[in-house]
Design a protein around this motif. Structure first.
Motif, short mmCIF file in Angstrom:
data_model
loop_
_atom_site.label_atom_id
_atom_site.label_comp_id
_atom_site.label_asym_id
_atom_site.label_seq_id
_atom_site.Cartn_x
_atom_site.Cartn_y
_atom_site.Cartn_z
N ILE A 1 -2.42 -2.49 -3.16
CA ILE A 1 -2.38 -2.06 -1.76
C ILE A 1 -3.77 -2.11 -1.13
CG2 ILE A 1 -2.06 -0.03 -0.29
CD1 ILE A 1 0.40 0.64 -1.98
N LYS A 2 -4.80 -1.73 -1.91
CA LYS A 2 -6.16 -1.77 -1.39
C LYS A 2 -6.59 -3.18 -1.05
CE LYS A 2 -7.96 2.40 -3.65
NZ LYS A 2 -8.89 2.93 -4.68
N SER B 1 -4.29 -6.02 -0.50
CA SER B 1 -3.42 -6.72 0.45
C SER B 1 -2.90 -5.84 1.58
CB SER B 1 -2.22 -7.32 -0.31
OG SER B 1 -1.49 -6.30 -0.98
N GLY B 2 -3.14 -4.52 1.52
CA GLY B 2 -2.65 -3.62 2.55
C GLY B 2 -1.22 -3.19 2.30
N SER B 3 -0.80 -2.12 2.95
CA SER B 3 0.55 -1.60 2.75
C SER B 3 1.29 -1.54 4.07
CB SER B 3 0.51 -0.19 2.14
OG SER B 3 0.18 0.78 3.12
N GLY C 1 -0.17 0.67 6.80
CA GLY C 1 -1.39 0.32 7.53
C GLY C 1 -2.59 1.08 7.03
N HIS C 2 -3.29 1.74 7.95
CA HIS C 2 -4.54 2.44 7.60
C HIS C 2 -4.31 3.68 6.74
CE1 HIS C 2 -6.77 -0.19 10.25
NE2 HIS C 2 -6.02 0.17 11.30
N GLY D 1 -2.79 3.82 3.94
CA GLY D 1 -2.89 3.49 2.52
C GLY D 1 -1.75 4.03 1.69
#
Length: 348
Positions: A304-305, A307-309, A312-313, A315
């Motif tokens: 997740i860190k 490619s992102g989740s 959004g912000h 995490g």
């Protein structure tokens, strides 16, 4: 938060349209993935069957109050036939029926809200429960909001795992749900002469005889739409895990809810069985989420860190903490309510 969390797991698992498919690809349990998936399948089957049984019981209780000439057990059969048949025809038919049911739900609620404007009494509002234990009991009702998470993998599949579309779909769905709950709560408290279970009865009775019919339609639509979605999820679960014929899977998924709802009359003496089903379901759902889903989400933190989740912000830490706290409260409330139910204390 929980719905988005499951959507994230579904997108990353890339397999199946149900909760068991997610765990089959889990990194958390290693070589024990298969046994864990079996346990989760059993838990899911139990909780979904309890949910379906609660809808049958609630509908029969409501209909027998308004049309007492028909035996409550017969009402259970009638509701089951009309509610279960939708899941037999697949996702497309389910989507169409849910769409029109949602429109009808908003129309009925709109009628009641407009009419209740002429029957307001702000002196009747009492929002705080009498004790902390009562507060816990009420949190078990939140189980009904969690019911929709069983359909999240199907939403992800239907929207081709597009995070933006999935997030929007879940946000709108839960937003409509929250809006209806808030409107019902506010106007019920402001205009009801008596608080009833379900609250729509007391609310509509205080407006007039015509409103009682509208209120009845609203509750039945809500019960029907819930049964449709949950029974389809359970049908899909049986079909995907055992490769059974869809009609056989449908029968296995729905028939136990009718049988159990009839038998509960002889087990839960003094109660309708609705609160008991709801409480058991909330405990199992909270256990399922707390032991399997949230820890599995936590294992994705490195990915997740990078490619992102779907959050959004936010995490992964904040969603995991908030959902864990809510789950503990719901599980505790369900346990208290089960104890109360068997002791003949019906707080809900």
């Amino acid at each position: 938060i929980v719905h988005l969390l499951i959507a994230e797991l579904t997108i990353r698992s890339g397999k199946g349209s149900n909760m068991v498919g997610i765990l089959n690809n889990s990194k958390l349990f290693g070589k024990y993935r298969k046994p864990v998936a079996i346990v989760v399948f059993i838990l899911l089957s139990v909780v979904l069957t309890c949910d379906l049984s609660s809808y049958v019981v609630a509908a029969a209780e409501l209909l027998s109050k308004n049309i007492p000439a028909v035996d409550p057990q017969l009402w259970k059969l009638i509701f089951y036939v009309f509610a279960a048949v939708v899941a037999l025809f697949g996702l497309k038919v389910l989507g169409i029926t849910e769409k029109y049911a949602t429109i009808a739900i908003f129309l009925t609620i709109g009628c009641l809200i407009i009419a209740s404007m002429f029957h307001l009494d702000t002196t009747k509002i009492a929002l705080l429960p009498e004790s902390f234990k009562d507060t816990l009991v009420y949190t078990s009702i939140v189980m009904f909001a969690f019911n929709a998470f069983f359909s999240v993998p199907q939403v992800v599949e239907g929207l081709d795992a597009d995070k933006s579309k999935v997030r929007k779909s879940i946000g709108l769905g839960m937003g409509f749900n929250a809006l209806i709950i808030l409107l019902v709560m506010i106007f019920c408290l402001l205009s009801s002469k008596t608080i009833t279970n379900p609250c729509i009865e007391g609310w509509s009775e205080s407006i007039g005889d015509w409103a009682k019919i509208v209120g009845l339609i609203f509750i039945l639509l809500a019960l029907f739409s819930s049964y449709w979605a949950i029974s389809f999820s359970l049908r899909d679960l049986w079909h995907s895990q055992f490769k059974l014929n869809e009609k056989i899977s449908w029968l296995i998924a729905t028939l136990p809810s009718l049988i159990i709802s009839i038998l509960i009359t002889y087990i839960d003496q003094g109660g309708s069985g609705f609160n008991l089903f709801m409480s058991i379901s909330s405990i199992v759902e909270a256990t399922l989420l707390g032991l399997f889903i949230i820890p599995n989400f936590y294992t994705l933190r490195k990915d997740i860190k990078i490619s992102g989740s779907i959050f959004g912000h936010f995490g992964f830490i904040a969603p995991a903490i908030l959902s864990t706290f809510a789950i503990i409260c719901i599980c505790a409330g369900g346990i208290v309510n089960v104890i109360n139910e068997f002791n003949g204390v019906y707080l809900l």
